[in-house]
Design a protein around this motif. Sequence first.
Motif, short mmCIF file in Angstrom:
data_model
loop_
_atom_site.label_atom_id
_atom_site.label_comp_id
_atom_site.label_asym_id
_atom_site.label_seq_id
_atom_site.Cartn_x
_atom_site.Cartn_y
_atom_site.Cartn_z
N VAL A 121 0.82 -1.01 0.16
CA VAL A 121 -0.11 0.23 -0.13
C VAL A 121 0.66 1.03 -0.32
CG1 VAL A 121 -1.86 -1.32 1.13
CG2 VAL A 121 0.09 -0.03 2.11
N GLY A 122 2.42 1.37 -0.09
CA GLY A 122 3.28 2.04 -0.18
C GLY A 122 4.38 1.56 0.42
N THR A 123 6.05 2.53 0.53
CA THR A 123 6.49 2.02 0.51
C THR A 123 7.68 3.32 1.96
OG1 THR A 123 7.53 4.11 -0.60
CG2 THR A 123 7.07 1.52 -1.45
N LEU A 124 8.47 2.03 2.93
CA LEU A 124 9.50 2.89 3.69
C LEU A 124 10.93 3.34 2.88
CD1 LEU A 124 9.79 3.90 6.29
CD2 LEU A 124 10.49 2.01 7.13
N ASN A 125 11.38 4.22 2.66
CA ASN A 125 11.97 4.87 2.15
C ASN A 125 13.28 5.13 3.00
OD1 ASN A 125 9.71 4.66 -0.35
ND2 ASN A 125 9.83 6.32 0.23
N VAL A 126 14.60 4.96 3.13
CA VAL A 126 15.38 5.85 3.22
C VAL A 126 16.70 5.96 2.75
CG1 VAL A 126 14.77 4.31 5.98
CG2 VAL A 126 16.72 3.67 3.86
N TYR A 127 17.60 6.82 2.89
CA TYR A 127 19.32 7.61 1.78
C TYR A 127 19.98 7.59 3.12
CZ TYR A 127 18.17 11.91 3.07
OH TYR A 127 18.16 13.25 4.23
N GLN A 128 21.41 7.78 2.01
CA GLN A 128 22.21 7.50 2.64
C GLN A 128 22.69 9.66 1.89
OE1 GLN A 128 22.67 7.18 6.22
NE2 GLN A 128 23.38 4.85 5.85
N SER A 129 23.60 9.68 2.18
CA SER A 129 23.92 11.53 1.52
C SER A 129 25.33 11.04 1.32
CB SER A 129 24.38 12.32 2.65
OG SER A 129 25.32 12.20 3.79
N THR A 130 26.22 9.68 1.16
CA THR A 130 26.87 9.16 0.91
C THR A 130 27.47 8.09 -0.42
OG1 THR A 130 27.87 8.23 2.40
CG2 THR A 130 28.50 10.84 2.22
N ALA A 131 27.73 7.30 -1.50
CA ALA A 131 27.41 5.67 -1.42
C ALA A 131 27.67 4.53 -0.32
CB ALA A 131 28.81 6.22 -2.19
N TYR A 132 26.82 3.96 -0.39
CA TYR A 132 26.64 3.33 0.89
C TYR A 132 26.30 1.68 0.08
CZ TYR A 132 24.94 1.00 5.03
OH TYR A 132 24.73 0.24 6.34
N GLU A 133 27.18 0.63 0.55
CA GLU A 133 26.46 -1.12 0.19
C GLU A 133 25.37 -1.38 1.37
OE1 GLU A 133 26.74 -2.91 -2.17
OE2 GLU A 133 28.75 -1.20 -3.49
N TRP A 134 24.12 -1.02 0.94
CA TRP A 134 23.28 -1.60 1.36
C TRP A 134 23.40 -3.58 2.18
CZ3 TRP A 134 20.48 1.89 3.81
CH2 TRP A 134 19.60 3.43 2.68
N ASP A 135 23.10 -3.86 3.07
CA ASP A 135 22.89 -5.56 2.97
C ASP A 135 22.29 -6.52 4.12
OD1 ASP A 135 23.14 -4.67 6.00
OD2 ASP A 135 25.67 -4.96 6.47
N GLU A 136 22.16 -7.39 4.07
CA GLU A 136 21.09 -7.92 4.40
C GLU A 136 20.08 -7.32 5.43
OE1 GLU A 136 17.68 -10.58 4.08
OE2 GLU A 136 19.40 -9.85 2.50
N SER A 137 21.18 -7.19 5.78
CA SER A 137 20.39 -6.29 7.97
C SER A 137 19.75 -5.10 7.71
CB SER A 137 21.96 -6.50 8.95
OG SER A 137 22.97 -5.27 8.18
N ASP A 138 20.67 -4.74 7.06
CA ASP A 138 19.38 -3.51 6.69
C ASP A 138 18.35 -3.45 6.52
OD1 ASP A 138 21.75 -1.04 7.61
OD2 ASP A 138 23.42 -2.06 5.24
N VAL A 139 18.12 -4.56 5.26
CA VAL A 139 16.88 -4.16 4.46
C VAL A 139 16.29 -5.34 5.47
CG1 VAL A 139 16.16 -6.10 2.71
CG2 VAL A 139 17.88 -5.61 1.81
N GLN A 140 16.83 -6.86 6.38
CA GLN A 140 16.00 -7.16 7.62
C GLN A 140 14.91 -5.46 8.31
OE1 GLN A 140 14.44 -9.87 6.87
NE2 GLN A 140 15.14 -9.55 5.46
N ALA A 141 15.90 -5.04 8.85
CA ALA A 141 15.83 -3.97 9.70
C ALA A 141 14.54 -3.13 9.25
CB ALA A 141 16.88 -3.38 10.06
N LEU A 142 14.92 -3.06 7.89
CA LEU A 142 13.96 -2.10 7.24
C LEU A 142 12.34 -2.42 7.02
CD1 LEU A 142 15.87 -0.33 4.87
CD2 LEU A 142 14.98 0.69 6.46
N TYR A 143 12.34 -3.87 6.77
CA TYR A 143 11.65 -4.95 6.75
C TYR A 143 10.24 -4.80 7.90
CZ TYR A 143 11.20 -6.80 2.28
OH TYR A 143 10.95 -7.26 0.63
N GLY A 144 11.03 -5.26 8.75
CA GLY A 144 10.67 -4.72 10.65
C GLY A 144 10.26 -3.53 10.71
N TYR A 145 10.64 -3.14 10.76
CA TYR A 145 10.21 -1.02 10.90
C TYR A 145 8.09 -0.88 9.46
CZ TYR A 145 10.25 3.03 13.01
OH TYR A 145 8.91 4.32 13.60
N ALA A 146 9.06 -1.68 8.29
CA ALA A 146 7.11 -1.81 7.84
C ALA A 146 6.38 -2.31 8.18
CB ALA A 146 8.12 -1.75 6.59
#
Length: 207
Positions: free
Chosen positions: A100-125
Amino acid sequence: MERAVDVVNTMFGYSGAGLMFAEEGRDLRYLVATDERGRSLEGAQLYLGQGPCVSAYEQNSAVTSTDVHTDPRWPKLADRLHPDVRAVAGVPVRLGGEPVGTLNVYQSTAYEWDESDVQALYGYADVIEQLLMAAMAAEEKSALADQLQYALDYRVVIERAIGYLMGKHDMTATEAFTGLRKQARDSRRRVADLAAEVLGEGAGELR
């Protein structure tokens, strides 16, 4: 929702975050962002109809970009972004399994997202989904309460109109109420309004 987005930065240390939600036509719309940079990210994607967060919604899965300014998937996006929006991650916000929508985050520098980042965002969603469900349940309860209050407020008027019709037309209470309700439906009016008219005018003629 604004508070929920603000907490993302505090919890995870990202540069910014935002939420987009779909309207009835399933088109995404801006809801809230933590700052001007986040608003540029959401605004650019909505204008172009593309970007990591739009893709996350369309695919119902997480989409990440190490640097959206150089990502070949969305070549037109960089021109409309704030220069401090670089790495972006988006995950779907769901209700009943459907996005029904999206949760979006950003970093001000280039950043390699890892699985822990994704799972944390899923949990917060998932937390946001629970907030939405609680809000919907509260709204349904409020609507029910309004309906019950309406019935209480106008119960006496309706009962008096039923009594008037019973005496005038030699009806039972059930027959009088059924006729009153049918006429209200046929004329697309509320039963209480018609009951008040019956009592006020003393007409009471049922069709």
